[in-house]
Write a protein that holds these residues in place. Structure first.
Motif, PDB file in Angstrom:
ATOM      1  N   ARG A   1      -0.910  -2.168   4.463  1.00 22.48           N
ATOM      2  CA  ARG A   1      -0.350  -0.692   5.453  1.00 22.48           C
ATOM      3  C   ARG A   1       1.226  -0.822   5.611  1.00 22.48           C
ATOM      4  O   ARG A   1       1.873   0.198   5.078  1.00 22.48           O
ATOM      5  N   LEU A   2       1.637  -1.955   6.107  1.00 22.44           N
ATOM      6  CA  LEU A   2       3.158  -1.974   5.951  1.00 22.44           C
ATOM      7  C   LEU A   2       3.844  -2.539   4.848  1.00 22.44           C
ATOM      8  O   LEU A   2       4.904  -2.429   4.392  1.00 22.44           O
ATOM      9  N   PHE A   3       3.231  -3.852   4.579  1.00 21.29           N
ATOM     10  CA  PHE A   3       3.701  -4.407   3.384  1.00 21.29           C
ATOM     11  C   PHE A   3       2.695  -4.020   2.171  1.00 21.29           C
ATOM     12  O   PHE A   3       1.564  -4.362   2.080  1.00 21.29           O
ATOM     13  N   GLN A   4       2.888  -2.818   1.557  1.00 21.51           N
ATOM     14  CA  GLN A   4       2.104  -2.242   0.727  1.00 21.51           C
ATOM     15  C   GLN A   4       2.347  -2.867  -0.945  1.00 21.51           C
ATOM     16  O   GLN A   4       3.515  -2.708  -1.280  1.00 21.51           O
ATOM     17  N   VAL A   5       1.359  -3.187  -1.580  1.00 21.34           N
ATOM     18  CA  VAL A   5       1.183  -3.571  -2.886  1.00 21.34           C
ATOM     19  C   VAL A   5       0.480  -2.703  -3.486  1.00 21.34           C
ATOM     20  O   VAL A   5      -0.808  -2.423  -3.486  1.00 21.34           O
ATOM     21  N   THR A   6       1.308  -2.117  -4.707  1.00 26.03           N
ATOM     22  CA  THR A   6       0.508  -0.869  -5.663  1.00 26.03           C
ATOM     23  C   THR A   6       0.637  -1.495  -6.939  1.00 26.03           C
ATOM     24  O   THR A   6       1.623  -1.954  -7.417  1.00 26.03           O
ATOM     25  N   THR A   7      -0.542  -1.572  -7.704  1.00 24.26           N
ATOM     26  CA  THR A   7      -0.718  -2.320  -8.849  1.00 24.26           C
ATOM     27  C   THR A   7      -0.903  -1.239 -10.059  1.00 24.26           C
ATOM     28  O   THR A   7      -1.679  -0.171  -9.784  1.00 24.26           O
ATOM     29  N   TYR A   8      -0.609  -1.766 -11.364  1.00 22.41           N
ATOM     30  CA  TYR A   8      -1.186  -0.876 -12.509  1.00 22.41           C
ATOM     31  C   TYR A   8      -1.325  -1.775 -13.652  1.00 22.41           C
ATOM     32  O   TYR A   8      -0.865  -3.010 -13.638  1.00 22.41           O
ATOM     33  N   GLY A   9      -2.052  -1.346 -14.781  1.00 25.28           N
ATOM     34  CA  GLY A   9      -2.168  -2.143 -15.832  1.00 25.28           C
ATOM     35  C   GLY A   9      -3.585  -2.495 -16.066  1.00 25.28           C
ATOM     36  O   GLY A   9      -4.507  -2.445 -15.440  1.00 25.28           O
ATOM     37  N   GLU A  10      -3.805  -2.746 -17.603  1.00 21.15           N
ATOM     38  CA  GLU A  10      -5.291  -3.260 -17.912  1.00 21.15           C
ATOM     39  C   GLU A  10      -5.107  -4.269 -18.782  1.00 21.15           C
ATOM     40  O   GLU A  10      -3.996  -4.749 -19.450  1.00 21.15           O
ATOM     41  N   SER A  11      -6.282  -5.156 -18.981  1.00 24.66           N
ATOM     42  CA  SER A  11      -6.055  -6.331 -19.452  1.00 24.66           C
ATOM     43  C   SER A  11      -5.696  -6.244 -20.792  1.00 24.66           C
ATOM     44  O   SER A  11      -4.768  -7.326 -21.451  1.00 24.66           O
ATOM     45  N   HIS A  12      -5.656  -5.476 -21.915  1.00 22.23           N
ATOM     46  CA  HIS A  12      -5.192  -5.354 -23.031  1.00 22.23           C
ATOM     47  C   HIS A  12      -4.276  -4.116 -23.160  1.00 22.23           C
ATOM     48  O   HIS A  12      -3.896  -3.676 -24.481  1.00 22.23           O
ATOM     49  N   GLY A  13      -3.754  -3.914 -22.069  1.00 24.73           N
ATOM     50  CA  GLY A  13      -2.796  -2.640 -22.194  1.00 24.73           C
ATOM     51  C   GLY A  13      -1.472  -3.271 -22.657  1.00 24.73           C
ATOM     52  O   GLY A  13      -1.225  -4.561 -22.697  1.00 24.73           O
ATOM     53  N   GLU A  14      -0.335  -2.403 -22.417  1.00 21.26           N
ATOM     54  CA  GLU A  14       1.158  -2.863 -22.997  1.00 21.26           C
ATOM     55  C   GLU A  14       1.699  -3.950 -21.801  1.00 21.26           C
ATOM     56  O   GLU A  14       2.273  -4.795 -22.247  1.00 21.26           O
ATOM     57  N   ALA A  15       1.251  -3.768 -20.576  1.00 21.67           N
ATOM     58  CA  ALA A  15       1.812  -4.368 -19.562  1.00 21.67           C
ATOM     59  C   ALA A  15       1.109  -4.442 -18.228  1.00 21.67           C
ATOM     60  O   ALA A  15       0.192  -3.545 -17.991  1.00 21.67           O
ATOM     61  N   MET A  16       1.103  -5.347 -17.351  1.00 20.86           N
ATOM     62  CA  MET A  16       0.770  -5.149 -16.011  1.00 20.86           C
ATOM     63  C   MET A  16       2.112  -5.080 -14.983  1.00 20.86           C
ATOM     64  O   MET A  16       3.252  -5.523 -15.401  1.00 20.86           O
ATOM     65  N   GLY A  17       1.668  -4.364 -14.016  1.00 17.36           N
ATOM     66  CA  GLY A  17       2.929  -4.029 -13.127  1.00 17.36           C
ATOM     67  C   GLY A  17       2.590  -3.786 -11.825  1.00 17.36           C
ATOM     68  O   GLY A  17       1.493  -3.500 -11.386  1.00 17.36           O
ATOM     69  N   VAL A  18       3.623  -4.020 -10.708  1.00 19.63           N
ATOM     70  CA  VAL A  18       3.110  -4.005  -9.487  1.00 19.63           C
ATOM     71  C   VAL A  18       4.555  -3.616  -8.601  1.00 19.63           C
ATOM     72  O   VAL A  18       5.662  -3.968  -9.083  1.00 19.63           O
ATOM     73  N   THR A  19       4.463  -2.714  -7.695  1.00 23.27           N
ATOM     74  CA  THR A  19       5.445  -2.352  -6.762  1.00 23.27           C
ATOM     75  C   THR A  19       5.065  -2.701  -5.374  1.00 23.27           C
ATOM     76  O   THR A  19       4.093  -2.592  -5.014  1.00 23.27           O
ATOM     77  N   VAL A  20       6.217  -3.264  -4.607  1.00 22.27           N
ATOM     78  CA  VAL A  20       6.059  -3.929  -3.391  1.00 22.27           C
ATOM     79  C   VAL A  20       6.778  -2.982  -2.588  1.00 22.27           C
ATOM     80  O   VAL A  20       8.100  -2.891  -2.597  1.00 22.27           O
ATOM     81  N   SER A  21       6.294  -2.382  -1.708  1.00 22.64           N
ATOM     82  CA  SER A  21       6.838  -1.308  -0.572  1.00 22.64           C
ATOM     83  C   SER A  21       6.919  -2.103   0.621  1.00 22.64           C
ATOM     84  O   SER A  21       5.669  -2.621   1.029  1.00 22.64           O
ATOM     85  N   GLY A  22       7.847  -2.057   1.518  1.00 23.16           N
ATOM     86  CA  GLY A  22       7.723  -2.494   2.744  1.00 23.16           C
ATOM     87  C   GLY A  22       8.363  -4.009   2.966  1.00 23.16           C
ATOM     88  O   GLY A  22       8.234  -4.716   3.951  1.00 23.16           O
ATOM     89  N   CYS A  23       9.025  -4.429   1.914  1.00 17.38           N
ATOM     90  CA  CYS A  23       9.756  -5.630   1.990  1.00 17.38           C
ATOM     91  C   CYS A  23      11.006  -5.593   2.757  1.00 17.38           C
ATOM     92  O   CYS A  23      11.887  -4.832   2.389  1.00 17.38           O
ATOM     93  N   PRO A  24      11.197  -6.211   3.728  1.00 23.77           N
ATOM     94  CA  PRO A  24      12.413  -6.222   4.486  1.00 23.77           C
ATOM     95  C   PRO A  24      13.747  -6.514   3.692  1.00 23.77           C
ATOM     96  O   PRO A  24      13.608  -7.422   2.982  1.00 23.77           O
ATOM     97  N   ALA A  25      14.754  -6.120   4.006  1.00 25.52           N
ATOM     98  CA  ALA A  25      16.130  -6.343   3.297  1.00 25.52           C
ATOM     99  C   ALA A  25      16.520  -7.709   3.617  1.00 25.52           C
ATOM    100  O   ALA A  25      16.166  -8.055   4.914  1.00 25.52           O
TER     101      ALA A  25
END
Length: 383
Positions: A8-32
């Motif tokens: 909710r505040l530390f949000q993890v959004t992912t994409y990718g498939e097992s045999h796709g080009e790449a796996m990826g993740v965006t982390v929102s809410g990590c403090p500076a």
């Protein structure tokens, strides 16, 4: 397709498939202000990656992470952190026979029935390959929790009918990474390895479970009902592919205890605050943390990709078929799932720490002051 974001505040959004080009993740809410490098992430990814031993898939993925946003001079800036892990060793050809003939106990048909299509290479989005993203995000959460004296650890406590005796948190820290099974009780680890070898030789697989524990979690995290700590923890653990049960405290054993035996009297701790005199409840009461260790167990069924003869049907031709699922697959899941469990537990705790105002959501330099930690469910950012 929704359901690709956790937290909710530390949000993890992912994409990718097992045999796709790449796996990826965006982390929102990590403090500076968090010192962070690709090496910090890579250490955890190396614990999860395939090809570690003879009891894991032989798929040769280096799982090398690249951080492409959210850092400046080695510190987080408070903006979204983007991470990418390339798929280097995908071989989709072995999956062509199952495009319209679902493998037994996989998500092949359910995905196709829901969406009318699917990425069939290696299981696509339903593959446990996707958990590489979660471990990358969990490595960031773990670094923040460590700064606040919170430790998270897990180990494999059962494979098939071979169960390890209870071990201490210190034993988990010391012994879990010493063997391929990731069991913190070395004599039992040897027996587990022999049992796994037996199933491998027979062309079969076996299930197991992981014990997890968190220490240093403050009291007061969580809320009743749908935002309770165990509710969110259950969501985190059940998201891991092949999870069939999640327990905390006494777990299913609680059905054998009377109220009198399970209930724990209250006493004062060293600071003069009330605290239960035991911890059969696993550090959680009323859906809220008590300040005691949080512990529990999660169970995985046997991997469903096995080379034994099985039967399926082709929904296009209407034919029945005998198949053997060949390829590179794990004969057992818990050994590689240990870092995934630790990641999801860390992400759950950190999200609650931010929501409860225990950590400044904007910066980690100890700056005091007023900051808004209230969770607004109606906000577009917190759907």
């Amino acid at each position: 397709m929704n359901g690709n974001r956790f937290g909710r505040l530390f949000q993890v959004t992912t994409y990718g498939e097992s045999h796709g080009e790449a796996m990826g993740v965006t982390v929102s809410g990590c403090p500076a202000g968090l010192e962070l490098s690709e090496e910090d992430i890579q250490r955890e990814l190396d614990r999860r990656k395939p090809g570690q031993s003879m009891i894991t898939t032989s798929r040769g993925e280096p799982d090398e992470v690249v951080i492409n946003s959210g850092l400046q001079d080695g510190y987080t800036t408070g903006t979204p952190i983007g991470m990418v892990i390339q798929n280097k060793d995908a071989r989709s050809g072995k999956y062509e026979p199952y495009v319209t003939a679902p493998r037994p106990s996989h998500g092949d048909f359910t995905y196709s029935a829901k969406f009318g299509t699917r990425n069939w290479g290696g299981g696509g989005r339903s593959s446990a390959r996707e958990t590489v993203n979660w471990v990358a995000a969990g490595a960031i959460a773990g670094k923040i929790l460590d700064q606040h004296g919170i430790q998270v650890k897990a180990h494999v406590n059962q494979i098939g009918d071979i169960e390890a005796p209870p071990v201490s948190f210190e034993e988990m820290l010391e012994h879990t990474e010493e063997n391929e099974v990731r069991c913190a009780h070395p004599p039992t680890a040897e027996k587990m390895r022999e049992r796994i070898d037996q199933y491998q030789q027979e062309g079969d697989s076996i299930g197991g479970s992981i014990y997890f524990e968190a220490r240093g979690v403050p009291r007061g995290l969580g809320a009743p009902r749908f935002d309770s700590f165990p509710a969110r923890l259950g969501q985190a653990m059940f998201s891991i592919p092949a999870t069939t049960s999640v327990e905390y405290g006494l777990g299913k054993e609680a059905r054998e205890w009377t109220g009198k035996d399970r209930n724990e009297d209250w006493e004062f701790d060293a600071e003069g605050d009330p605290i239960p005199e035991g911890n059969k409840h696993g550090g959680l009461q009323g859906g809220i943390t008590t300040g005691q260790p949080i512990y529990g167990e999660a169970t995985w069924h046997a991997p469903t990709s096995i080379p034994k003869q099985q039967k399926t049907v082709d929904w296009e031709t209407g034919e029945e078929k005998e198949i053997q699922v060949v390829g590179r697959h794990d004969p057992v899941l818990p050994p590689r799932a240990v870092p995934v469990v630790e990641a999801m537990l860390s992400l759950t705790i950190l999200d609650f720490m931010l929501l409860g105002g225990r950590i400044n959501p904007d910066r980690l330099d100890g700056t005091a002051g007023e900051y808004d930690t209230e969770y607004h469910p109606s906000s577009p950012d917190n759907e």
